[in-house]
Design a protein around this motif. Structure first.
Motif, PDB file in Angstrom:
ATOM      1  N   SER B  68       2.833  -0.860   5.111  1.00 35.32           N
ATOM      2  CA  SER B  68       1.857  -1.436   4.166  1.00 35.32           C
ATOM      3  C   SER B  68       2.045  -1.006   2.718  1.00 35.32           C
ATOM      4  O   SER B  68       2.035  -1.860   1.821  1.00 35.32           O
ATOM      5  N   ALA B  73      -0.196  -3.317   0.400  1.00 32.44           N
ATOM      6  CA  ALA B  73      -1.283  -3.760   1.273  1.00 32.44           C
ATOM      7  C   ALA B  73      -2.067  -2.548   1.754  1.00 32.44           C
ATOM      8  O   ALA B  73      -1.478  -1.536   2.133  1.00 32.44           O
ATOM      9  N   GLN B  77      -3.667  -4.410   7.767  1.00 29.31           N
ATOM     10  CA  GLN B  77      -3.378  -5.822   7.470  1.00 29.31           C
ATOM     11  C   GLN B  77      -1.955  -6.228   7.833  1.00 29.31           C
ATOM     12  O   GLN B  77      -1.585  -7.395   7.647  1.00 29.31           O
ATOM     13  N   VAL B  78      -1.160  -5.278   8.304  1.00 25.65           N
ATOM     14  CA  VAL B  78       0.227  -5.581   8.653  1.00 25.65           C
ATOM     15  C   VAL B  78       0.468  -5.169  10.101  1.00 25.65           C
ATOM     16  O   VAL B  78       0.033  -4.088  10.531  1.00 25.65           O
ATOM     17  N   LEU B 196       0.710  -7.416  -2.287  1.00 26.51           N
ATOM     18  CA  LEU B 196       0.052  -8.504  -1.557  1.00 26.51           C
ATOM     19  C   LEU B 196      -1.452  -8.520  -1.765  1.00 26.51           C
ATOM     20  O   LEU B 196      -2.051  -9.594  -1.910  1.00 26.51           O
ATOM     21  N   ASP B 197      -2.056  -7.345  -1.781  1.00 29.02           N
ATOM     22  CA  ASP B 197      -3.521  -7.321  -1.938  1.00 29.02           C
ATOM     23  C   ASP B 197      -3.936  -7.787  -3.334  1.00 29.02           C
ATOM     24  O   ASP B 197      -4.777  -8.687  -3.471  1.00 29.02           O
ATOM     25  N   TYR B 223       1.660 -10.056   7.748  1.00 28.51           N
ATOM     26  CA  TYR B 223       0.509  -9.616   6.940  1.00 28.51           C
ATOM     27  C   TYR B 223      -0.562 -10.680   7.024  1.00 28.51           C
ATOM     28  O   TYR B 223      -0.281 -11.874   6.822  1.00 28.51           O
ATOM     29  N   ALA B 225      -4.317 -11.079   5.317  1.00 33.05           N
ATOM     30  CA  ALA B 225      -5.342 -10.486   4.447  1.00 33.05           C
ATOM     31  C   ALA B 225      -6.627 -10.282   5.243  1.00 33.05           C
ATOM     32  O   ALA B 225      -7.006 -11.127   6.056  1.00 33.05           O
TER      33      ALA B 225
END
Lengths: 381, 381
Positions: B68, B73, B77-78, B196-197, B223, B225
């Motif tokens: 992550s 991230a 979430q992964v 990503l976040d 991933y 979200a």
């Protein structure tokens, strides 16, 4: 029935009795050597060229061909694409449904739960109807509503009781009504002859980590009968299943033959472990493996106290490679046996399964296992 | 730009210069020790109990959490479910499409071919329309017909040229028209910050065997979200993605959180190799990895003869971890370089790719690689 006196060695069993080869058997003692060759010689020295030089790229097909005689399949019909069993079943079910424009996907309620989940998922994706029937209801449905059935998903060995379903007659029943059969061979491959070719099976899948011994999460295999290979249309259209994977064309052109069942780049280490595990099985052959498994099962039953309830058929020709016993508390019995170095598999609430993988289970093992079961069920004073 | 003088050791590079970490990097020297622990201690001694005792069952999530920070991230979430990249992309695309009842799946024509194949497969399965656009046409389509787009599939790094596409602004463009974004991070993960976040990405996938170094065919990551995790609905409903995998209920009840992205039993050896590969990457951190890769790329360009055509953007902030060079015959140049112990990747007919994986490529390597390229392109008399 006579009991085989010999066992093929070469497994890292330690001091454990492995009666859960239907779940995960022990590794071969030389697996690390094989992995060492792949990592240190092929990967480190050849780097990406090893995909070509060392046959990595062909492994899905060469492992498939190695596996073929264990399944009763002529070469060129089995591939190990590198996905999980669940994914491989999904791929096979979608492809089979596409071959029959009919509304129903039929499955037994006693199927392994993942089979139910994926059959439901596929039915929903394709706008088909999932019909879940009992064992007898499955046959009856084919008889009464067979013209509605696109695909019937079945297993030759009930994962709980070990009870067999005959592949040939069930497949014939499907074909008589124009349905396709997809077989889940997870609990049969490597211990029970499945004779896929002579039984006229359409598609089949199975996992690599039960009797095949490929190790934790070994990739699944896929069988596509040659007669379907030019028509079958898989949703998992990864580049390794392309007619020219390295042409990098924008449109997908499916490969000919069983390569059509390939997908993305396969997890090589796990695939190599499966390849390695197949050698001793192939050397012994499926008929002899089955003979030994039956003999071990009979020896176990001979040693078992008659008050222990056996849920599986007593006729060894009516069951696969394992027996299910009813016990008061499956988890407690599994743990009690593990403390005695006997590994079995619990199906809570009240079943334990005892499997006879013939490469690393001996007659002495099954006698000691029966004693351990007696001891756990009624601890000595 | 200054060039880092140090490189993290511990890779079995032999006497090769590995400029194809965008394809398959070298193994860590202690990978076999790690595999030995898994095979000889955990598997052979613990047998199937190792799934619980040794954390095997949690690996898809723990490897995901380890990965992550490299992706920007937050934890949870992964997941590395254990399937191939192709399968993981398929699963993500179907799930994303189900979140938007709109007719179009949009993808760039320059996407990796498998992305095109799977986007086409998913569109067909779900009765959607696949729209393939050029790089500029992709943005224009979103601007003009964005309300028709369910899902836009994009990559932050062009696999041929290395040219970047900005994740934040593309995602914002998708969201402005109510479309979802699915990102293919294969050529970015481990070398380029993807944040990503903060970029508000919806779903993303990527493979484990390029810059992440997980080895041949290492399983892919997914991933999702957090805001989508309770709505997302995956077609690959294997039992490890069930809320209670061991309850063996007949109906599929999806797990909460990122476990929902799990599927069947994962290929453990390949998953462990990926887990092992992530440690040095995480120790260095994605920003420093990116800084080093950029510096190596600049050092390479400084050493490269000006007559060699560079297809990639000259601005290091406009490209990912690799450079593409135009050559007369890509395969011939790749082979000529391999004879000089320099590994690059050919994209026939006329591109070679040179990747700067910063854990095992040094400034000295890139200078020697440039010399080797000069030598191959104009052999000395």
């Amino acid at each position: 029935m006579s009991v085989p006196g010999e066992v093929n060695g070469g497994f890292a069993t330690g001091d454990l009795i492995h009666l859960n080869g239907n779940s995960l058997g022990p590794p071969r003692t030389d697996l690390l050597d094989r992995l060492g060759t792949v990592v240190s010689e092929q990967w480190a020295r050849g780097q990406v060229r090893a995909w070509f030089r060392d046959g990595w790229l062909d492994l899905p097909r060469t492992v498939g061909d190695k596996l073929s005689p264990l399944l009763g399949a002529a070469p060129g019909q089995v591939v190990v694409a590198g996905d999980t069993t669940s994914t491989t079943l999904f791929n096979a079910l979608v492809a089979a449904c596409r071959l029959r424009d009919r509304p129903v996907v039929l499955v037994e309620g006693d199927a392994f739960p993942t089979d139910l989940y994926l059959a439901a998922s596929v039915a929903r994706l394709l706008g088909r109807e999932l019909v879940v029937e009992s064992r007898d209801g499955f046959d009856a449905y084919l008889g009464e509503h067979g013209d509605r059935v696109a695909v019937a998903l079945a297993a030759p060995v009930d994962f709980r009781t070990g009870r067999r379903r005959d592949i040939g007659s069930t497949t014939a029943l499907c074909h008589a009504v124009g349905a396709l059969s997809v077989w889940d061979l997870c609990h049969a491959a490597g211990v029970l002859p499945t004779n896929l070719d002579t039984n006229n099976v359409d598609l089949a899948i199975g996992c690599g980590y039960k009797y095949l011994g490929g190790g934790p999460g070994a990739p699944a295999f896929l069988y596509v009968a040659e007669r379907w290979q030019s028509e079958v249309d898989f949703p998992l259209a990864g580049w390794h299943g392309h007619a020219e994977p390295f042409a990098m064309t924008p449109d997908f052109v499916p490969a000919t033959g069983i390569d059509r069942g390939r997908n993305g780049t396969p997890p090589l280490l796990s695939l190599v472990a499966l390849d390695h595990a197949l050698d001793p099985l192939v050397a012994v052959g499926i008929d002899e493996l089955h003979r030994r498994a039956k003999a071990l099962g009979e020896a176990f039953l001979d040693a078992l106290r008659p008050d222990v309830e056996v849920v599986s058929p007593r006729d060894p020709d009516q069951r696969g490679g394992h027996l299910a016993l009813r016990v008061p508390d499956a988890d407690a019995v599994e743990h009690g046996l593990a403390e005695r170095n006997v590994l079995v598999d619990a199906r809570p609430p009240d079943l334990i399964r005892v499997a006879f993988a013939p490469l690393y289970v001996t007659p002495e093992h099954v006698r000691r296992a029966a004693e351990a079961i007696h001891s756990v069920l009624s601890p000595p004073n």
